[in-house]
Design a protein around this motif. Sequence first.
Motif, mmCIF file in Angstrom:
data_model
loop_
_atom_site.group_PDB
_atom_site.id
_atom_site.type_symbol
_atom_site.label_atom_id
_atom_site.label_comp_id
_atom_site.label_asym_id
_atom_site.label_seq_id
_atom_site.Cartn_x
_atom_site.Cartn_y
_atom_site.Cartn_z
ATOM 1 N N CYS A 405 41.633 -2.226 -26.638
ATOM 2 C CA CYS A 405 42.361 -0.967 -26.761
ATOM 3 C C CYS A 405 41.377 0.192 -26.791
ATOM 4 O O CYS A 405 40.391 0.181 -27.553
ATOM 5 C CB CYS A 405 43.222 -0.981 -28.022
ATOM 6 N N VAL A 412 43.521 -6.641 -26.693
ATOM 7 C CA VAL A 412 44.879 -6.592 -26.154
ATOM 8 C C VAL A 412 45.062 -7.817 -25.257
ATOM 9 O O VAL A 412 44.285 -8.029 -24.323
ATOM 10 C CB VAL A 412 45.115 -5.300 -25.347
ATOM 11 N N HIS A 418 50.237 -5.515 -28.146
ATOM 12 C CA HIS A 418 49.472 -4.634 -29.018
ATOM 13 C C HIS A 418 50.010 -3.200 -28.973
ATOM 14 O O HIS A 418 50.010 -2.495 -29.995
ATOM 15 C CB HIS A 418 47.990 -4.654 -28.602
ATOM 16 N N CYS A 422 50.287 -0.580 -32.246
ATOM 17 C CA CYS A 422 49.044 0.162 -32.409
ATOM 18 C C CYS A 422 49.317 1.528 -33.035
ATOM 19 O O CYS A 422 50.244 2.243 -32.625
ATOM 20 C CB CYS A 422 48.355 0.332 -31.058
#
Length: 521
Positions: A405, A412, A418, A422
């Motif tokens: 990420c 990820v 994700h 996040c």
Amino acid sequence: MRLILSTDAVATPSPAVLHELREKHPECPPPPTSAPLAPPAAAAPPITAAEVFSAVHTFPRGSAAGPDGLRPQRLLDMVGHKFDDHCLNAWFLDDGTVGGKPATVAHVFGEIIRKAREIGLVVNEAKCELHISGGTEQAQNDAVAFFQELYPKLRILTNTDFLLLGAPVLVEGIGPAVAEKCATVKMACDRLELLPRHHALFLLKNCLGAPKIIYMLRCCNAWKQPQQLYQLDEAMRLCFQTLCNVRTSHDDYPCWRQATLPVSRGGIGIRRAEELALPAFLASIHSVTDLISLLLPDHPAVNISAAFELWKTNARLAELPEHNARKAQRTWDLPLCNASLSVLLDIFRDDEINRARLLAQSTPEAGIWLNALPSAHIGNLLDDDTVKISVGLRLGVSICEAHSCSKCHKPVDVYGHHGLSCAFSAGRHPRHGGLNSILCRSLVSAGIPAKLEPRGTSHTSDRRPDGCTTFAWQRGMCLAWDVTCVDTVAMSHRKATSVTAGSAAQAEDRKRDSFRLANQE
């Protein structure tokens, strides 16, 4: 009503004219009120078909037409011929089926042509079909030559192209019929690619998929030909894969198997012909059993014990459905879908992420977007990328490459989960704001003023709801709401959501506790 006519105009409605009318046309005396009531008529005795035929035979030759315009002579001609006892003569409106020995069928067909010509109709021989069954090959060839000599334009059918209203009558015709459906699906896929993906998916699921083959599956025992149906399912899979831009394969059993489940069971609704064939056949055969008994009382019952055993094996049930519910296809289909869902859950027994995802997608609310009409005018049309991501998340297929990420530098995976949890995800806030905007606009369109993120709702806390009505909603208090967006497959929720669907929504209860003090104020 004309009163009295003169030579130049209508008579004037004066008292004198009305008196003259009463003298010429005296009023009818009212019926006596004390007359005894007539006894109720006895029920008419039932009339049998034999009595009707016997009455028709009593018509004298050349009888005149009745009030309905049907000459009794025609009825006499229709029932006066002595055909073979095994002759089939079934009609629905202008569609007829005649069966029997070649000489009998030729005679009946000739009578139909002659009678139609008498009332100004012409039978189009090019649209009439002939199928020869039974007997030796030489006898069949002789029968074909006999009919071609009498009616050269007659179409001769083989076992493979013998269809009734588009459905194959014999087992040999199932393969060509399925091949024709495959060609139709491939042609439709080429044309659906020109449409937006949401429109194309909606049409494939509700118009060009199972609805196109359900009639054929109900009219023949296609469930005995799984290899033929596999070709049709493969064509549907490739079309779905192309339209949604997701990778599915028969080797990846859970993914494609889930996609072919109904929306209410966590699928996309692209039903497999191989799975629908057996429920469709069983529901159809039970729907017509009573009618067959009336038309052919001496005909033995259709033996479908093999279909029963196969259904019980696939549905993992020891008993068949109740007799009064066997005419509904849903009664036979849902147990098979539930069994398939149980198989998928057993496959993901040790996989918390996929098990939680599958349980969440099988809830009624999770598939509403698949059944909604994709219209831009009412805000329901999704763009192509959104359709791909939504389908990918629902089926648990790869939607991206594994990477880190760029915001939180956490890994990820290929499934893209994700981004749902996040803290720096660009999609969390728009999703949260979109839900609040929908609620606010709905209230305003209903004539209830509302605003988002109001200030000063609590004197003891700085917490504020996502929105509330401007005026009192009930008991002098305003209506307030707060949206909670949770991730079903987040690390903090997996343990609970892999056991019970909707467990992640308990975050709403915690938020209610935080607002309890404000509600009391």
